[in-house]
Design an enzyme around this catalytic site. Structure first.
Site, mmCIF file in Angstrom:
data_model
loop_
_atom_site.group_PDB
_atom_site.id
_atom_site.type_symbol
_atom_site.label_atom_id
_atom_site.label_comp_id
_atom_site.label_asym_id
_atom_site.label_seq_id
_atom_site.Cartn_x
_atom_site.Cartn_y
_atom_site.Cartn_z
ATOM 1 N N LYS A 159 0.836 -1.205 0.000
ATOM 2 C CA LYS A 159 0.000 0.000 0.000
ATOM 3 C C LYS A 159 0.869 1.253 0.000
ATOM 4 C CE LYS A 159 -4.124 -1.679 2.442
ATOM 5 N NZ LYS A 159 -5.006 -1.490 3.622
ATOM 6 N N GLY A 166 -8.023 3.256 -2.241
ATOM 7 C CA GLY A 166 -7.626 2.106 -3.041
ATOM 8 C C GLY A 166 -6.537 2.376 -4.065
ATOM 9 N N TYR A 203 -2.914 -9.559 3.199
ATOM 10 C CA TYR A 203 -4.084 -9.289 2.345
ATOM 11 C C TYR A 203 -5.281 -10.078 2.875
ATOM 12 C CZ TYR A 203 -7.178 -9.278 -1.714
ATOM 13 O OH TYR A 203 -8.263 -9.148 -2.536
ATOM 14 N N LEU A 204 -6.353 -9.353 3.186
ATOM 15 C CA LEU A 204 -7.590 -10.010 3.646
ATOM 16 C C LEU A 204 -8.452 -10.259 2.409
ATOM 17 C CD1 LEU A 204 -8.281 -7.795 6.805
ATOM 18 C CD2 LEU A 204 -7.035 -9.966 6.689
ATOM 19 N N HIS A 209 -16.362 -3.897 5.100
ATOM 20 C CA HIS A 209 -15.870 -2.572 5.483
ATOM 21 C C HIS A 209 -16.837 -2.028 6.539
ATOM 22 C CE1 HIS A 209 -14.600 1.747 4.338
ATOM 23 N NE2 HIS A 209 -15.452 1.837 5.331
ATOM 24 N N GLU A 288 -7.816 2.820 8.039
ATOM 25 C CA GLU A 288 -7.620 4.257 7.828
ATOM 26 C C GLU A 288 -8.528 5.040 8.762
ATOM 27 O OE1 GLU A 288 -8.405 5.263 3.686
ATOM 28 O OE2 GLU A 288 -7.016 3.722 3.002
ATOM 29 N N ASN A 290 -10.754 8.733 8.641
ATOM 30 C CA ASN A 290 -11.174 9.925 7.903
ATOM 31 C C ASN A 290 -11.481 11.041 8.886
ATOM 32 O OD1 ASN A 290 -11.074 8.464 5.470
ATOM 33 N ND2 ASN A 290 -13.072 7.601 5.918
ATOM 34 N N ARG A 292 -13.151 13.819 8.764
ATOM 35 C CA ARG A 292 -14.183 14.695 8.193
ATOM 36 C C ARG A 292 -15.551 14.088 8.440
ATOM 37 N NH1 ARG A 292 -12.477 11.444 3.826
ATOM 38 N NH2 ARG A 292 -14.184 10.075 3.174
HETATM 39 C C1 MV4 Z 1 -7.151 -3.848 2.294
HETATM 40 C C2 MV4 Z 1 -7.851 -4.902 1.671
HETATM 41 C C3 MV4 Z 1 -7.497 -6.190 1.992
HETATM 42 N N1 MV4 Z 1 -6.504 -6.423 2.874
HETATM 43 N N2 MV4 Z 1 -6.169 -4.129 3.173
HETATM 44 C C4 MV4 Z 1 -9.117 -0.313 -0.238
HETATM 45 C C5 MV4 Z 1 -9.053 1.152 -0.026
HETATM 46 C C6 MV4 Z 1 -8.413 1.392 1.274
HETATM 47 N N3 MV4 Z 1 -9.320 2.154 2.070
HETATM 48 C C7 MV4 Z 1 -8.092 0.065 1.849
HETATM 49 N N4 MV4 Z 1 -8.576 -0.912 0.931
HETATM 50 C C8 MV4 Z 1 -8.406 -2.229 1.161
HETATM 51 N N5 MV4 Z 1 -7.439 -2.562 2.055
HETATM 52 C C9 MV4 Z 1 -5.865 -5.395 3.447
HETATM 53 N N6 MV4 Z 1 -4.873 -5.646 4.280
HETATM 54 C C10 MV4 Z 1 -8.887 -4.570 0.783
HETATM 55 C C11 MV4 Z 1 -9.168 -3.232 0.520
HETATM 56 C C12 MV4 Z 1 -10.271 -2.999 -0.373
HETATM 57 C C13 MV4 Z 1 -11.461 -2.389 0.082
HETATM 58 C C14 MV4 Z 1 -11.611 -1.935 1.376
HETATM 59 C C15 MV4 Z 1 -12.761 -1.338 1.799
HETATM 60 C C16 MV4 Z 1 -13.828 -1.218 0.936
HETATM 61 C C17 MV4 Z 1 -13.719 -1.670 -0.355
HETATM 62 C C18 MV4 Z 1 -12.543 -2.251 -0.792
HETATM 63 C C19 MV4 Z 1 -12.447 -2.716 -2.117
HETATM 64 C C20 MV4 Z 1 -11.284 -3.291 -2.521
HETATM 65 C C21 MV4 Z 1 -10.199 -3.430 -1.671
#
Ligand code: MV4
Length: 449
Positions: A159, A166, A203-204, A209, A288, A290, A292
């Site tokens: 990342k 993303g 990686y999950l 979310h 993360e 935010n 806001r």
């Molecule tokens: C991840 C993940 C899987 N494993 N981290 C996407 C944007 C950013 N906010 C973080 N994101 C992700 N982080 C790990 N370790 C999958 C995503 C992700 C995702 C996260 C939240 C909502 C939608 C998503 C769509 C694709 C990937």
């Protein structure tokens, strides 16, 4: 420090949302607008309006000098940034405060800390939030990355520290691909953000979310307002959000919410914030924060009865939070559909003139929108034109009412994604709350074939 006149540095539905909270508090509003937005509803509703530039957002809604000038000439004593645009720009927040204008937002230092994903993650870890296993900070070399990846196990995710939404992420399935994908991630991050700092996470594969709404008074007191489930996304654009999450028990909510509130109290956080987690197999992992107000805040308002914008304004005035944690009850269920001017299945934007508009109504139905019959949706900005937020005592009741409200909603002259929402609410997985962040894109791909 009573606020008497707020400049709203935004447009569209969120500008109206802020105007409404301000007026209900007896506070005047100043709209700012680009030349493309001269006829926008946020300009019509506000007490005063200032043009801040040409259509391009870079020259108007992101134009710091013009916005500060607008605040000065209109004698605004506060600025609310809404979401997007300058809302998470720490430098802008500092400039606002340097002009003795109240910043209706978090302390600039906290915006900055959370804006960098590496410092956000280490800060979150220090504050006791559970992290995705990964590098403790930025990864310096491929050798270091290989060592960490071997420990946490593949697949891993590279990342970008300056990423978010993303952008700049690479899934690495095995060690032989790490070096190549890491250098790709770094060069993409360098050109997109001017910063090639990357970090590593496990990686999950199939998480949800789930995000917690928090509020701090800036003096060490903080509360949480429960969670929102925002798993239904396409290309990192949320489509539908709900509160509470279909997968959390009351105990899990209270426990995780308290962990979040304690973290915010400890850092002296001020204002509204959202702590984002991935949730998999009953476990939360911070990703993360935010700093806001978010688009989907009304689902939280619906189930708690707390006006989040009012709370933001009170805090900016230096007043205490109006509710204590023990006063907050989570009652019923709320779902928000984001209504976009776009093709419902190709997602191609569909700006243009709204020839006819009828908003849904009735009990427990809220429509936040700046559109009206005769309004021309400009092509320069986000395609979201309305939010439909529906409340019910139960999730089932909420969904029945939401279907009814979607059927009532009429937007003619442009395409909207209302048919997409209707199709989603006919899907057993959605009705059962059985979906992850992967669900929507898989469903759309299935429909294609
Ligand atoms: C991840 C993940 C899987 N494993 N981290 C996407 C944007 C950013 N906010 C973080 N994101 C992700 N982080 C790990 N370790 C999958 C995503 C992700 C995702 C996260 C939240 C909502 C939608 C998503 C769509 C694709 C990937």
């Amino acid at each position: 420090m009573a606020i008497t006149r707020i400049l709203i540095a935004n447009r569209g539905e969120i500008a109206l949302r802020i105007h409404r909270a301000a007026h209900e508090m007896g506070i005047e509003t100043v709209a700012v607008h680009s030349t493309a937005d001269a006829d926008a509803m946020h300009v019509r509703l506000a007490d005063h309006a200032v043009c801040i530039g040409p259509p391009s957002a870079t020259d108007s809604y992101l134009n710091v000098a013009n916005i500060i000038s607008a605040a000065e000439v209109s004698h605004a004593d506060a600025i609310h940034p809404g979401y997007g645009f300058l809302s998470e720009n720490a430098k802008f927040a500092e400039i606002v405060e340097a002009h003795d204008i109240a910043w209706i937002g978090p302390k600039p230092e906290h915006i900055r800390t959370m804006g960098d994903k590496v410092t956000a993650k280490t800060t979150a870890g220090d504050l006791g939030l559970p992290l995705v296993p990964g590098s403790p900070g930025a990864v310096g070399s491929v050798e270091e990355a290989k060592k960490i990846a071997a420990e946490i196990g593949y697949p891993v995710l590279v990342k970008a520290a300056s990423g978010g939404g993303g952008r700049g992420m690479k899934v690495v399935p095995s060690e032989d691909l790490l070096e190549g994908l890491m250098s790709q991630a770094k060069s993409e991050a360098k050109s997109a953000f001017g910063d090639d700092t990357v970090y590593l996470e496990k990686y999950l594969g199939n998480p949800r979310h789930i995000e917690f709404q928090v509020f701090g008074d800036g003096n060490g007191n903080a509360i949480h307002l429960g969670e929102r489930d925002c798993s239904l996304q396409r290309r990192h654009q949320k489509v539908l959000e709900e509160a509470p999450s279909p997968v959390l028990s009351t105990e899990e909510r209270n426990r995780m919410g308290q962990v979040c509130a304690d973290a915010m109290a400890q850092m002296g956080y001020r204002g509204a914030g959202t702590i984002e987690f991935l949730w998999e197999n009953g476990e939360f992992f911070f990703i993360e924060m935010n700093t806001r107000l978010q688009v989907e805040h009304p689902v939280t308002e619906a189930i708690t009865g707390v006006d989040l914008v009012r709370e933001q304004i009170r805090i900016a005035e230096g007043r205490p939070l109006s509710v204590k944690q023990e006063d907050i009850r989570f009652e019923g269920h709320a779902i928000e559909c984001r209504i976009n001017a776009e093709d419902p299945f190709t997602f191609a934007p569909s700006p243009g003139k709204v020839s006819y508009y009828h908003a849904a109504g009735g009990m427990h139905v809220r429509v936040d929108s700046g559109i009206y019959a005769g309004y021309s949706i400009p092509p320069y900005y986000d395609s979201m034109i309305a939010k439909l937020i529906v409340y019910g005592r139960t999730r089932e009741g909420c969904i029945m009412r939401l279907k009814r409200a979607l059927d009532e909603m009429v937007v003619e002259g442009v395409k909207t994604n209302i048919p997409l929402h209707q199709a989603l609410l006919a899907e057993p997985d959605i009705l059962n709350g059985d979906y992850s962040i992967k669900w929507l894109e898989a469903w759309l791909a299935e429909r294609e074939s």
